[in-house]
Write a protein that holds these residues in place. Structure first.
Motif, PDB file in Angstrom:
ATOM      1  N   GLU A  40     -45.958  29.634  10.671  1.00 12.26           N
ATOM      2  CA  GLU A  40     -45.648  28.707   9.719  1.00 12.26           C
ATOM      3  C   GLU A  40     -46.518  26.883   9.680  1.00 12.26           C
ATOM      4  OE1 GLU A  40     -41.752  26.600  10.436  1.00 12.26           O
ATOM      5  OE2 GLU A  40     -41.826  28.001  12.989  1.00 12.26           O
ATOM      6  N   CYS A  42     -44.337  23.407   8.963  1.00  5.43           N
ATOM      7  CA  CYS A  42     -43.280  23.324   9.288  1.00  5.43           C
ATOM      8  C   CYS A  42     -43.629  21.740   8.794  1.00  5.43           C
ATOM      9  CB  CYS A  42     -42.265  23.666  10.059  1.00  5.43           C
ATOM     10  SG  CYS A  42     -43.143  22.508  11.425  1.00  5.43           S
ATOM     11  N   THR A  44     -43.345  19.186  10.961  1.00  4.45           N
ATOM     12  CA  THR A  44     -43.380  19.120  12.108  1.00  4.45           C
ATOM     13  C   THR A  44     -45.356  18.631  12.087  1.00  4.45           C
ATOM     14  OG1 THR A  44     -42.012  19.463  13.949  1.00  4.45           O
ATOM     15  CG2 THR A  44     -44.631  18.694  14.669  1.00  4.45           C
ATOM     16  N   HIS A  64     -46.346  26.114  16.086  1.00  2.00           N
ATOM     17  CA  HIS A  64     -45.755  26.275  16.960  1.00  2.00           C
ATOM     18  C   HIS A  64     -44.982  27.518  17.086  1.00  2.00           C
ATOM     19  CE1 HIS A  64     -42.086  23.950  16.309  1.00  2.00           C
ATOM     20  NE2 HIS A  64     -42.801  23.977  15.276  1.00  2.00           N
ATOM     21  N   CYS A 164     -38.845  27.342  13.904  1.00  2.80           N
ATOM     22  CA  CYS A 164     -37.961  26.385  14.381  1.00  2.80           C
ATOM     23  C   CYS A 164     -37.182  25.892  14.404  1.00  2.80           C
ATOM     24  CB  CYS A 164     -39.520  25.491  14.645  1.00  2.80           C
ATOM     25  SG  CYS A 164     -39.716  24.701  13.053  1.00  2.80           S
TER      26      CYS A 164
HETATM   27 ZN   LIG Z   1     -41.946  23.144  13.236  1.00  2.00          ZN
END
Ligand SMILES: [Zn+2]
Ligand SMILES: [Zn+2]
Length: 373
Positions: A40, A42, A44, A64, A164
């Motif tokens: 993904e 995301c 972050t 991650h 996440c």
């Molecule tokens: Zn993430």
């Protein structure tokens, strides 16, 4: 699989992501290679691209939270739940590894997400060490990484749509100490906020409201379980406060969850939580600057409980899997993942995520692109 493995590397902040070739790693005993099916992009990853996280050993292979099929396994490999894993199993892994268990954070304070030895795939693992991220055709799972079979009921797109954000939300709801019937507000309709809405609903909340934007995310928040949504762009804080009071006996929410990442959200959240309520702050993963608060009026006199929430632990990972196994067929986590990008289009994916054109970009490392990088 070919001997060479392609991965998308973020060389440094603000630099374009580029495709690099990596050798197929030699596996040590209890090591494994996961052929990546989905990863993904995301929030972050956007922060990583902006250079907003400290201690990141660029170049990195981002991604991650990822899922795939065990391509090769060396020796006997047991999953994090104790069951044996075999080549060909669909598998996922807990991205946090090397938590030491011995430092003061781990052993004395029992706060392992604050362990200084802790490393995270795709964030604090360097590409110079190998395939430690999901924006790659394969991921090296070193000995000690917590791996689990993906339940048959859960598709790769279910798992990565939740991603996440669901792991974080499991921890957030734990911190919120939600009680059946609590009235809950979630600030933010990104991946964490949407999962928090769903978990509050599954956890027996009464009224659930969400504040966010754009309208497409708010519509998804409703499908995840929100009773009422406030469009950040079309309502003022004063209007929301008045409406919240009308819905909550003039009191405010028992629980407010901040998953917005904005200093203004904290200022508003403190006004929307009731006296003696609980406020969990989980959206300030990077330093976005100070919030202006009145400690007398918003905290002390309110007898308020404020809690932070940082990272996740293996138990959150396993419980997220159990939730997906039981509920992914009905709760539309897969809809959070809006569009699939091949490795060659990840600069576009980052730009789309940055501009909030999509809720979450998915990565198919084996997908083909018509557009050269
Ligand atoms: Zn993430
Ligand atoms: Zn430690």
């Amino acid at each position: 699989m070919d001997a060479r493995i392609l991965a998308a590397v973020m060389p440094a902040p603000r630099q374009p992501v580029e495709i690099r070739e990596f050798p197929r790693p030699d596996l040590p005993p209890q090591g494994a290679l996961l052929r990546t099916a989905r990863a993904e992009v995301c929030g972050t990853d956007v922060h990583l691209w902006h250079g907003r996280l400290t201690g990141v050993p660029y170049p990195i292979i981002p991604g991650h939270v990822s899922a795939g099929t065990l391509e090769s396994v060396r020796g006997q490999l047991d999953g994090i739940d104790g069951s044996p894993l075999r080549e060909g199993d669909r598998a996922v892994f807990f991205d946090v590894h090397r938590t030491c268990g011995r430092c003061r954070a781990c052993a004395v304070h029992r706060t392992p997400t604050r362990c200084s030895s802790r490393r995270v795939y795709g964030i604090t693992d360097s590409a110079t060490e190998g395939l430690f991220g999901g924006w790659s055709q394969a991921i090296y799972l070193e000995p000690g990484v917590g791996i689990a079979r993906l339940p048959d009921e859960v598709t790769f797109d279910d798992y990565i749509g939740a991603g996440c954000g669901l792991l974080t939300a499991v921890h957030v709801l734990e911190r919120a100490a939600l009680r059946p019937g609590d009235v809950v507000l979630v600030q933010g309709a990104g991946a964490v906020g949407l999962s928090a809405v769903a978990l509050a609903r599954l956890g027996g909340a009464g009224l659930i409201c969400a504040i966010g934007a754009p309208p497409s995310r708010l519509a998804l928040a409703r499908r995840m379980g929100a009773d009422h949504v406030y469009d950040l762009a079309r309502t003022t804080a004063a209007e929301r406060l008045e409406d919240v009071r009308a819905r909550t006996h003039g009191e405010g929410f028992d629980v407010v969850i901040e998953a917005a990442g904005s200093p203004r959200a904290v200022e508003e959240g403190l006004d929307l939580v009731r006296d003696g309520g609980r406020y969990v702050i989980a959206g300030h993963y990077t330093d976005v600057g100070p919030s202006s608060i009145n400690a007398h009026r918003q905290i002390n006199r309110k007898h308020l409980e404020i809690r932070g929430c940082w990272g996740s632990e293996p138990g959150h990972f396993l419980r997220a899997l159990a939730i997906l196994e039981r509920h992914a067929a009905r709760v539309p986590w897969r809809e959070i993942g809006e569009r699939v990008y091949p490795l060659t289009a990840l600069n576009d994916a980052l730009a789309d995520a940055e501009a909030m054109r999509i809720t979450k970009a998915l990565v198919d490392p084996w997908g083909q692109s018509r557009f050269p990088l």
